[in-house]
Motif scaffolding. Structure first.
Motif, PDB file in Angstrom:
ATOM      1  N   HIS B  34      74.417 -35.216  36.377  1.00 13.09           N
ATOM      2  CA  HIS B  34      75.416 -35.298  35.306  1.00 13.09           C
ATOM      3  C   HIS B  34      76.093 -36.670  35.328  1.00 13.09           C
ATOM      4  N   GLN B  35      76.463 -37.075  36.527  1.00 10.30           N
ATOM      5  CA  GLN B  35      77.224 -38.321  36.670  1.00 10.30           C
ATOM      6  C   GLN B  35      76.443 -39.528  36.154  1.00 10.30           C
ATOM      7  N   VAL B  36      75.138 -39.521  36.371  1.00  9.37           N
ATOM      8  CA  VAL B  36      74.339 -40.660  35.903  1.00  9.37           C
ATOM      9  C   VAL B  36      74.394 -40.741  34.379  1.00  9.37           C
ATOM     10  N   VAL B  37      74.252 -39.607  33.724  1.00 13.03           N
ATOM     11  CA  VAL B  37      74.330 -39.606  32.251  1.00 13.03           C
ATOM     12  C   VAL B  37      75.712 -40.087  31.812  1.00 13.03           C
ATOM     13  N   ARG B  38      76.742 -39.509  32.428  1.00 11.18           N
ATOM     14  CA  ARG B  38      78.111 -39.890  32.084  1.00 11.18           C
ATOM     15  C   ARG B  38      78.344 -41.391  32.300  1.00 11.18           C
ATOM     16  N   ASN B  39      77.856 -41.905  33.429  1.00 10.60           N
ATOM     17  CA  ASN B  39      78.090 -43.317  33.744  1.00 10.60           C
ATOM     18  C   ASN B  39      77.366 -44.243  32.779  1.00 10.60           C
ATOM     19  N   LEU B  40      76.175 -43.827  32.336  1.00 10.66           N
ATOM     20  CA  LEU B  40      75.452 -44.623  31.331  1.00 10.66           C
ATOM     21  C   LEU B  40      76.240 -44.653  30.021  1.00 10.66           C
ATOM     22  N   VAL B  41      76.755 -43.512  29.625  1.00 11.20           N
ATOM     23  CA  VAL B  41      77.520 -43.434  28.378  1.00 11.20           C
ATOM     24  C   VAL B  41      78.787 -44.279  28.492  1.00 11.20           C
ATOM     25  N   ARG B  42      79.504 -44.088  29.598  1.00  8.40           N
ATOM     26  CA  ARG B  42      80.746 -44.847  29.817  1.00  8.40           C
ATOM     27  C   ARG B  42      80.512 -46.350  29.843  1.00  8.40           C
ATOM     28  N   ALA B  43      79.373 -46.756  30.404  1.00  8.44           N
ATOM     29  CA  ALA B  43      79.077 -48.188  30.501  1.00  8.44           C
ATOM     30  C   ALA B  43      78.773 -48.773  29.130  1.00  8.44           C
ATOM     31  N   GLY B  44      78.567 -47.891  28.133  1.00  5.98           N
ATOM     32  CA  GLY B  44      78.233 -48.369  26.794  1.00  5.98           C
ATOM     33  C   GLY B  44      76.760 -48.751  26.673  1.00  5.98           C
ATOM     34  N   TYR B  45      75.930 -48.114  27.478  1.00  6.44           N
ATOM     35  CA  TYR B  45      74.493 -48.416  27.436  1.00  6.44           C
ATOM     36  C   TYR B  45      73.961 -48.233  26.015  1.00  6.44           C
ATOM     37  N   GLU B  46      73.222 -49.211  25.521  1.00  4.19           N
ATOM     38  CA  GLU B  46      72.815 -49.196  24.114  1.00  4.19           C
ATOM     39  C   GLU B  46      71.379 -48.734  23.892  1.00  4.19           C
ATOM     40  N   GLY B  47      70.636 -48.523  25.012  1.00  7.35           N
ATOM     41  CA  GLY B  47      69.261 -48.031  24.849  1.00  7.35           C
ATOM     42  C   GLY B  47      69.259 -46.520  24.665  1.00  7.35           C
ATOM     43  N   LYS B  48      68.056 -45.955  24.691  1.00  4.69           N
ATOM     44  CA  LYS B  48      67.935 -44.504  24.516  1.00  4.69           C
ATOM     45  C   LYS B  48      68.149 -43.787  25.839  1.00  4.69           C
ATOM     46  N   ILE B  49      68.855 -42.665  25.774  1.00  2.00           N
ATOM     47  CA  ILE B  49      69.083 -41.851  26.970  1.00  2.00           C
ATOM     48  C   ILE B  49      68.395 -40.508  26.759  1.00  2.00           C
ATOM     49  N   PHE B  50      67.549 -40.144  27.731  1.00  4.41           N
ATOM     50  CA  PHE B  50      66.843 -38.861  27.646  1.00  4.41           C
ATOM     51  C   PHE B  50      67.201 -37.989  28.849  1.00  4.41           C
ATOM     52  N   PRO B  51      68.160 -37.101  28.702  1.00  6.62           N
ATOM     53  CA  PRO B  51      68.428 -36.181  29.818  1.00  6.62           C
ATOM     54  C   PRO B  51      67.287 -35.168  29.910  1.00  6.62           C
ATOM     55  N   ILE B  52      66.832 -34.926  31.131  1.00  2.00           N
ATOM     56  CA  ILE B  52      65.770 -33.935  31.334  1.00  2.00           C
ATOM     57  C   ILE B  52      66.380 -32.756  32.088  1.00  2.00           C
ATOM     58  N   ASN B  53      66.329 -31.577  31.454  1.00  2.00           N
ATOM     59  CA  ASN B  53      66.880 -30.368  32.075  1.00  2.00           C
ATOM     60  C   ASN B  53      66.226 -29.169  31.391  1.00  2.00           C
ATOM     61  N   PRO B  54      65.523 -28.350  32.172  1.00  2.00           N
ATOM     62  CA  PRO B  54      64.792 -27.242  31.553  1.00  2.00           C
ATOM     63  C   PRO B  54      65.698 -26.169  30.961  1.00  2.00           C
ATOM     64  N   HIS B  55      66.989 -26.197  31.331  1.00  2.00           N
ATOM     65  CA  HIS B  55      67.860 -25.100  30.896  1.00  2.00           C
ATOM     66  C   HIS B  55      68.975 -25.534  29.950  1.00  2.00           C
ATOM     67  N   ALA B  56      68.974 -26.764  29.510  1.00  2.00           N
ATOM     68  CA  ALA B  56      70.077 -27.220  28.665  1.00  2.00           C
ATOM     69  C   ALA B  56      69.524 -27.839  27.392  1.00  2.00           C
ATOM     70  N   LYS B  57      70.238 -27.591  26.283  1.00  2.00           N
ATOM     71  CA  LYS B  57      69.823 -28.202  25.004  1.00  2.00           C
ATOM     72  C   LYS B  57      70.370 -29.628  24.902  1.00  2.00           C
ATOM     73  N   GLU B  58      71.549 -29.829  25.508  1.00  2.00           N
ATOM     74  CA  GLU B  58      72.133 -31.173  25.469  1.00  2.00           C
ATOM     75  C   GLU B  58      73.023 -31.372  26.697  1.00  2.00           C
ATOM     76  N   ILE B  59      73.193 -32.636  27.043  1.00  2.00           N
ATOM     77  CA  ILE B  59      74.111 -33.009  28.131  1.00  2.00           C
ATOM     78  C   ILE B  59      75.051 -34.055  27.547  1.00  2.00           C
ATOM     79  N   LEU B  60      76.344 -33.775  27.584  1.00  2.00           N
ATOM     80  CA  LEU B  60      77.347 -34.692  27.039  1.00  2.00           C
ATOM     81  C   LEU B  60      77.009 -35.092  25.596  1.00  2.00           C
ATOM     82  N   GLY B  61      76.482 -34.121  24.860  1.00  2.00           N
ATOM     83  CA  GLY B  61      76.185 -34.369  23.452  1.00  2.00           C
ATOM     84  C   GLY B  61      74.853 -35.054  23.189  1.00  2.00           C
ATOM     85  N   ILE B  62      74.144 -35.387  24.246  1.00  2.00           N
ATOM     86  CA  ILE B  62      72.851 -36.061  24.066  1.00  2.00           C
ATOM     87  C   ILE B  62      71.735 -35.009  24.189  1.00  2.00           C
TER      88      ILE B  62
END
Lengths: 468, 468
Positions: B34-62
């Protein structure tokens, strides 16, 4: 004629005055005479303040006097901040007014070649039984007595470290620096030209000052090295003296003579003299106060066995290296299986109880609290270095509280130094720890260096005891 | 099969990814994924973010993906933060999905004896043309590309210093520390077990990274010292490498082997190797970054003549002593009467132009500005140390502005280091100076030490040129 007073009585008039006259008090905020009055008021000084100014009825709302002889009250301290040419006459008047001690801020005496005038001022003062601090000083501060009889705009934090400085400018800057770093001082005194009160007097005085546990000094040169060593050697039996002696380099010696006019001998001579006297020598002002903080807050270890408690392998290695550098002996924990088992119970399986005790990055309030309690209560351990490397998941303040709780729960006075590594919230925890009486530092090396000061003090005391 | 890529191309996928998949992305804020996704978002990362999780539709809105092979886009970097037992299989899937590079945060491999599993993961990754950073790492950061693919909650300040750390915990703590101290970094990389990408690769990579001017390293041990020296020797021709090699003490070596499992050789061997390669060796992390800051912001002196400009005699003496300690040559200003006259014109009569140039405590914006301009424009002076000791009457920010103005007015790139001594407002001025590209430090010794780094770099380059 007064009865002969001890140095303690003489300088108490300067450091614990019940009344202060400011000669040269001014309504102009740019004048030093104004700033001294303002600084006394701001410090919350509770004694009487007598501004002396022939042209003002009051300064900052405090009734002013035309001349010092107009004051009918007792005057313990007169601070002189008027042009040099009027100082001698004023000292006469102070004497007539029964002033007990003088702090002469005014410059333009010995440091610019007017040594004869300076000497005459001192002779005059002494004829009235007054001791003279200065001339050419920033002034004098005492945090517990709320005295800021100086043009340094802030009073330091309250504490047990006396600071004697030969550089006024550095003194002002370091008051700000110590305040920011939560290093508490008892008194600060700028010695200026040392026309009368010198390092020897001040050592004797702070040796007897109940508010001072540690004496720190910034020294460019000494008038009488032999007397200094002899006095220091006695004081050191009771209180640590730590000196930052600058101007040790070839070119630095020249700079000293152009700055204060004092001659400074070869550095090897100072080193030998300091060693003989049991004076601890710091190499930087940071070292000076890192040691002083630890010595003012912690007791001396009862033995050599030291333990490092950490949450990070890297920080533990850095501390281990530093212990070897400073000759600090780390106890071999696995040699005591019961002790190892105690520490093992404070950490997950992948931690290490080999010393450094690595609680791992998961360690929070509980882990540190438990491990520190074991270290504080086990008699085989004599000194403790606790290190926290800031992680993504732990709260530095909670860990700081875990440490303080352990001390309160055990009521142990076993020496402890701490290092917290990280950013703003770590500095907040360090400052809080310092306020709780725990010497905390922002790097492991500085914490270990601080601990080395406690061991050096232990050695000095042991040597002194052998010789007596 | 892909064409063979250069190390630059391979690691650009990791340091400048256009898309990042996070395997083990979680909705639980306590999980690293979770923290890695959050930290990428917080850093303002402008590339594509692909969270991989077999049980979730989205992580932090992604929008999340069940498995990495479901992603149809190109994936430059996959960050793996799942239990160790699933990593090998996941690496296979990453390969099938065409992932270009891997950062394996997961621990529980070589460092706990599972070296074979670790090796198989690397073989697998390589069979798909992927390089592996880790396992057992905090992650990777790139300030200009706004990448914080790590569980370190903050991204450092932007700057030109790459930081390679063998300790993840220390890495996180020092990111906070550098940010607080306004030390700008280009990239931070935690090397973990170095199963594939190691120090040699990273040196080669940062040697070619346009965003990196200085390479800093925290080292506990090296896999292949000879290769390291050979590569470093080449890189050093272009960029300074500064290393903090810990575990040099007897007991520190043991601590290293229990921390990272790496064997660390005798310290004399490291010292000789570093010297041979032209690597600058720091003794503390403070020294590491004090040097790096100066080297990333300033040019190398064109000669040896150094001048100290100060407002306080004491601070000048301290700096003079430090210059002798670090072999910095102070120019004899009075030997050049025209130069002495220039400096004399910047100060009152009681100042000194003997070097240290003592502008006296009255010096403000104008005095510092004028003196610095003379120093910047006189060809007989090659390096400048400017020191400000906080006084009761001057404003540190005004003096800082005086220095910056002098640089802007002269457009000189002559190397300058600065020290401001005092409390909070002095720290504000230091931080501002650092933001303006001037290496400023809170003590004269540290400023002089920083300058010694510029001279050491000069010597290293001169030696390298003699040998080629």
């Amino acid at each position: 004629m007064k009865a002969v007073e001890t140095i303690k009585q003489q300088l108490d008039y300067i450091f614990y005055p019940n009344s202060i006259a400011i000669i040269g008090a001014s309504r102009n905020p740019r004048k030093i005479g104004h700033q001294v009055v303002r600084n006394l008021v701001r410090a919350g000084y509770e004694g009487k303040i007598f501004p002396i100014n022939p042209h003002a009825k009051e300064i900052l709302g405090i009734p002013a006097f035309e001349k010092i002889t107009d004051i009918k009250d007792e005057i313990d301290l007169a601070v002189i901040a008027i042009p040099a040419k009027y100082v001698l006459e004023t000292v006469h008047e102070c004497g007539k007014a029964g002033v007990k001690g003088l702090a002469i801020i005014t410059s333009g005496f010995g440091e610019v070649g007017k040594k004869e005038l300076e000497d005459e001022i001192v002779r005059t003062a002494k004829s009235y039984g007054m001791r003279v601090l200065g001339p050419n000083i920033v002034g004098v501060m005492n945090t517990r007595h709320k005295v800021n009889a100086s043009f340094c705009p802030i009073l330091p934090e309250m504490g047990d470290i006396a600071f004697i400085t030969q550089s006024g400018a550095l003194g002002i800057a370091l008051v700000g620096w110590t305040k920011m770093n939560r290093i508490g001082l008892s008194s600060v005194v700028s010695v200026g030209n040392k026309a009368d009160v010198d390092d020897v007097d001040l050592l004797q005085y702070f040796g007897q000052d109940d508010q001072t546990k540690v004496i720190t000094m910034y020294i460019e040169g000494l008038h009488d090295g032999r007397a200094f060593v002899n006095v220091a050697r006695e004081i050191v039996k009771e209180k640590p003296i730590i000196a930052l002696k600058v101007g040790w380099s070839k070119r630095g010696r020249l700079a000293v003579s152009s700055h204060t006019g004092s001659l400074t001998g070869k550095d090897t001579v100072f080193n030998a003299a300091f060693k003989q006297a049991g004076i601890m020598r710091a190499e930087t002002f940071q070292e000076l106060f890192d040691w002083a903080l630890a010595l003012s807050l912690q007791e001396i270890p009862k033995g050599d066995n030291t333990v490092i408690i950490t949450n990070g392998g890297g920080a533990g290695i850095i501390a281990t290296d530093a212990c070897e550098k400073y000759n600090i002996k780390l106890i071999d924990v696995p040699a005591y299986p019961d002790l190892e088992a105690k520490f093992k119970s404070c950490m997950p399986d992948f931690g290490s109880a080999r010393n450094p005790i690595d609680l791992t990055g998961q360690a929070g309030h509980e882990g540190y609290n438990k491990a520190l309690k074991y270290a504080l209560t086990d008699d085989r351990i004599h000194a403790i270095i606790a290190i926290y490397c800031h992680t993504a998941v732990t709260d530095p303040m909670a860990i700081a509280e875990g440490l303080v709780d352990a001390i309160n729960e055990t009521q142990s006075r076993k020496p402890l130094v701490v290092s917290f590594i990280g950013g703003e919230n770590v500095i907040a925890a360090i400052n809080w720890l310092r306020e709780q009486g725990i010497p905390a530092y922002p790097s492991p090396e500085r914490a270990v260096f601080a601990m080395s000061g406690l061991f050096e003090r232990k050695e000095i005391l042991e040597k002194l005891n052998q010789h007596t």
